[in-house]
Motif scaffolding. Structure first.
Motif, PDB file in Angstrom:
ATOM      1  N   PHE A  47       0.751  -1.158   0.102  1.00 29.21           N
ATOM      2  CA  PHE A  47      -0.058  -0.115  -0.042  1.00 29.21           C
ATOM      3  C   PHE A  47       0.851   1.290   0.061  1.00 29.21           C
ATOM      4  O   PHE A  47       0.598   2.120  -0.641  1.00 29.21           O
ATOM      5  CB  PHE A  47      -0.901  -0.017   1.394  1.00 29.21           C
ATOM      6  N   LEU A  48       1.913   1.419   0.640  1.00 31.05           N
ATOM      7  CA  LEU A  48       2.677   2.537   0.754  1.00 31.05           C
ATOM      8  C   LEU A  48       3.525   2.860  -0.511  1.00 31.05           C
ATOM      9  O   LEU A  48       3.709   3.756  -0.827  1.00 31.05           O
ATOM     10  CB  LEU A  48       3.603   2.294   2.144  1.00 31.05           C
ATOM     11  N   ALA A  49       3.949   1.576  -1.208  1.00 33.77           N
ATOM     12  CA  ALA A  49       4.814   1.565  -2.265  1.00 33.77           C
ATOM     13  C   ALA A  49       3.845   2.411  -3.412  1.00 33.77           C
ATOM     14  O   ALA A  49       4.197   3.141  -4.190  1.00 33.77           O
ATOM     15  CB  ALA A  49       5.314   0.415  -2.655  1.00 33.77           C
ATOM     16  N   ALA A  50       2.575   1.813  -3.211  1.00 30.15           N
ATOM     17  CA  ALA A  50       1.686   2.304  -4.256  1.00 30.15           C
ATOM     18  C   ALA A  50       1.350   3.662  -4.189  1.00 30.15           C
ATOM     19  O   ALA A  50       0.987   4.475  -4.965  1.00 30.15           O
ATOM     20  CB  ALA A  50       0.613   1.309  -4.225  1.00 30.15           C
ATOM     21  N   ALA A  51       1.195   3.967  -2.836  1.00 26.12           N
ATOM     22  CA  ALA A  51       0.932   5.453  -2.368  1.00 26.12           C
ATOM     23  C   ALA A  51       1.916   6.400  -2.873  1.00 26.12           C
ATOM     24  O   ALA A  51       1.691   7.538  -3.436  1.00 26.12           O
ATOM     25  CB  ALA A  51       0.647   5.599  -0.943  1.00 26.12           C
TER      26      ALA A  51
ATOM     27  N   ALA B 152       1.318   6.772  -6.452  1.00 23.45           N
ATOM     28  CA  ALA B 152       0.053   7.653  -6.487  1.00 23.45           C
ATOM     29  C   ALA B 152       0.240   9.083  -6.566  1.00 23.45           C
ATOM     30  O   ALA B 152      -0.107   9.947  -7.271  1.00 23.45           O
ATOM     31  CB  ALA B 152      -0.926   7.215  -5.771  1.00 23.45           C
ATOM     32  N   VAL B 153       1.186   9.526  -5.404  1.00 22.98           N
ATOM     33  CA  VAL B 153       1.457  10.881  -5.229  1.00 22.98           C
ATOM     34  C   VAL B 153       2.177  11.466  -6.402  1.00 22.98           C
ATOM     35  O   VAL B 153       2.023  12.291  -6.761  1.00 22.98           O
ATOM     36  CB  VAL B 153       2.195  11.001  -3.797  1.00 22.98           C
TER      37      VAL B 153
ATOM     38  N   GLY C  86       2.730  14.911 -10.431  1.00 26.15           N
ATOM     39  CA  GLY C  86       3.404  15.290 -11.481  1.00 26.15           C
ATOM     40  C   GLY C  86       2.566  15.128 -13.023  1.00 26.15           C
ATOM     41  O   GLY C  86       3.211  16.005 -13.919  1.00 26.15           O
ATOM     42  N   GLY C  87       1.798  14.259 -12.945  1.00 29.14           N
ATOM     43  CA  GLY C  87       1.108  14.144 -14.075  1.00 29.14           C
ATOM     44  C   GLY C  87       1.872  13.606 -15.499  1.00 29.14           C
ATOM     45  O   GLY C  87       2.863  13.106 -15.236  1.00 29.14           O
ATOM     46  N   ASP C  88       1.626  14.045 -16.728  1.00 27.59           N
ATOM     47  CA  ASP C  88       2.234  13.917 -17.843  1.00 27.59           C
ATOM     48  C   ASP C  88       3.596  14.419 -17.743  1.00 27.59           C
ATOM     49  O   ASP C  88       4.549  13.831 -18.210  1.00 27.59           O
ATOM     50  CB  ASP C  88       1.682  14.307 -19.197  1.00 27.59           C
ATOM     51  N   GLN C  89       3.680  15.592 -17.147  1.00 23.55           N
ATOM     52  CA  GLN C  89       5.069  16.280 -17.508  1.00 23.55           C
ATOM     53  C   GLN C  89       6.129  15.538 -16.626  1.00 23.55           C
ATOM     54  O   GLN C  89       7.242  15.556 -16.971  1.00 23.55           O
ATOM     55  CB  GLN C  89       5.067  17.736 -16.925  1.00 23.55           C
TER      56      GLN C  89
ATOM     57  N   GLU D 190       8.092  10.786 -17.204  1.00 22.96           N
ATOM     58  CA  GLU D 190       9.610  10.358 -17.549  1.00 22.96           C
ATOM     59  C   GLU D 190      10.421  10.229 -16.430  1.00 22.96           C
ATOM     60  O   GLU D 190      11.130   9.242 -16.165  1.00 22.96           O
ATOM     61  CB  GLU D 190      10.305  11.105 -18.642  1.00 22.96           C
ATOM     62  N   LEU D 191      10.095  11.082 -15.386  1.00 22.19           N
ATOM     63  CA  LEU D 191      10.982  11.391 -14.353  1.00 22.19           C
ATOM     64  C   LEU D 191      10.396  10.116 -13.215  1.00 22.19           C
ATOM     65  O   LEU D 191      11.329   9.465 -12.525  1.00 22.19           O
ATOM     66  CB  LEU D 191      10.640  12.605 -13.389  1.00 22.19           C
ATOM     67  N   LEU D 192       9.332   9.973 -13.164  1.00 19.89           N
ATOM     68  CA  LEU D 192       8.734   8.667 -12.413  1.00 19.89           C
ATOM     69  C   LEU D 192       9.521   7.334 -12.922  1.00 19.89           C
ATOM     70  O   LEU D 192       9.565   6.382 -12.141  1.00 19.89           O
ATOM     71  CB  LEU D 192       7.299   8.749 -12.280  1.00 19.89           C
ATOM     72  N   SER D 193       9.333   7.200 -14.322  1.00 21.96           N
ATOM     73  CA  SER D 193       9.837   6.031 -14.849  1.00 21.96           C
ATOM     74  C   SER D 193      11.199   6.049 -14.417  1.00 21.96           C
ATOM     75  O   SER D 193      11.614   4.568 -14.145  1.00 21.96           O
ATOM     76  CB  SER D 193       9.763   6.182 -16.537  1.00 21.96           C
ATOM     77  N   ALA D 194      11.865   6.993 -14.526  1.00 19.52           N
ATOM     78  CA  ALA D 194      13.462   6.813 -14.347  1.00 19.52           C
ATOM     79  C   ALA D 194      13.769   6.385 -12.740  1.00 19.52           C
ATOM     80  O   ALA D 194      14.591   5.673 -12.676  1.00 19.52           O
ATOM     81  CB  ALA D 194      14.334   7.843 -14.701  1.00 19.52           C
ATOM     82  N   ALA D 195      13.025   7.151 -11.919  1.00 23.67           N
ATOM     83  CA  ALA D 195      13.086   6.729 -10.727  1.00 23.67           C
ATOM     84  C   ALA D 195      12.668   5.376 -10.253  1.00 23.67           C
ATOM     85  O   ALA D 195      13.240   4.584  -9.581  1.00 23.67           O
ATOM     86  CB  ALA D 195      11.974   7.726  -9.774  1.00 23.67           C
ATOM     87  N   ALA D 196      11.840   4.692 -11.180  1.00 26.29           N
ATOM     88  CA  ALA D 196      11.436   3.242 -10.838  1.00 26.29           C
ATOM     89  C   ALA D 196      12.530   2.393 -11.095  1.00 26.29           C
ATOM     90  O   ALA D 196      12.727   1.445 -10.558  1.00 26.29           O
ATOM     91  CB  ALA D 196      10.131   3.149 -11.656  1.00 26.29           C
ATOM     92  N   PHE D 197      13.269   2.755 -12.444  1.00 28.18           N
ATOM     93  CA  PHE D 197      14.406   2.047 -12.829  1.00 28.18           C
ATOM     94  C   PHE D 197      15.384   2.029 -11.759  1.00 28.18           C
ATOM     95  O   PHE D 197      15.988   1.151 -11.340  1.00 28.18           O
ATOM     96  CB  PHE D 197      14.881   2.468 -14.157  1.00 28.18           C
ATOM     97  N   GLY D 198      15.548   3.049 -11.195  1.00 29.07           N
ATOM     98  CA  GLY D 198      16.677   3.549 -10.137  1.00 29.07           C
ATOM     99  C   GLY D 198      16.418   2.416  -8.794  1.00 29.07           C
ATOM    100  O   GLY D 198      17.243   1.969  -8.396  1.00 29.07           O
TER     101      GLY D 198
END
Length: 200
Positions: free
Chosen positions: A9-13, A16-17, A22-25, A28-36
């Motif tokens: 739940f916390l990871a998903a939260a 979600a935040v 961030g939305g569409d803008q 890419e940053l969220l994607s890079a953070a997930a890879f990291g």
């Protein structure tokens, strides 16, 4: 189980935040953070497995609450699959050249909300089991209604037509059934299933 589902739940939260703010803008940053995060988790698992510099025992102790029943001494599949399940819908949206949209939320909805609620409610309050399964109808109901309520809130928060939420009944119901009957690691299967149902 409770600590592991709370971690889900916390990871998903956290995802979600990032999606909400961030939305569409910032996709890419969220994607890079997930890879990291994936790289860090794999590195920690390697340190744990090979007891590099004597930190393996400490890491085993720290990671113990995240370990699922299908994990082995060789690979911590549950947290890796969770991270992949949360990130895969975002990566698929980016690969398709699309913005965030509702399908990007598939991991958060299916694993962070649905699977977490199914586990917590089912283990605590579940009495009626699905035929030949360990999962309960009460857990499945929590999975279904939790995802629907979250979708409705998401539609309202994103300014989309919240009156169109009944269109999500079949995808959410389908994923609820997959969650109830899938005996394998569902942290990756559920998000992909919901993603493809929502992306139709």
């Amino acid at each position: 189980m409770t600590q592991r589902k709370l971690f889900h739940f916390l990871a998903a939260a956290a995802f979600a935040v990032a999606l909400l703010l961030g939305g569409d803008q910032r996709l890419e940053l969220l994607s890079a953070a997930a890879f990291g995060l994936l790289a860090i988790l794999l590195a920690l698992d390697t340190l744990r497995r090979h007891d590099v510099a004597g930190v393996g025992r400490r890491l085993r102790s720290l990671l113990a609450p995240l370990i699922g029943p299908r994990d082995s001494a060789q690979l911590l599949l549950t947290p890796l699959a969770l991270l992949l399940g949360l990130a895969a819908p975002i990566w698929l949206r980016l690969a398709g050249g699309r913005g965030a949209g509702i399908p990007a939320w598939a991991g958060i909805l299916s694993v962070g909300v649905g699977d977490s609620l199914a586990g917590l409610v089912g283990s605590r309050f579940g009495r009626v089991r699905w035929p030949q399964m360990s999962r309960t109808l009460e857990g499945s109901a929590a999975c279904f209604f939790g995802q629907l309520a979250s979708l409705r809130c998401l539609l309202s928060a994103s300014g989309l037509d919240s009156a169109g939420w009944p269109a999500y009944l079949l995808p959410v119901f389908s994923v609820t059934l997959v969650e109830a009957f899938l005996a394998q690691v569902d942290n990756l299967a559920l998000p992909l299933c919901l993603y493809f149902l929502l992306a139709q």
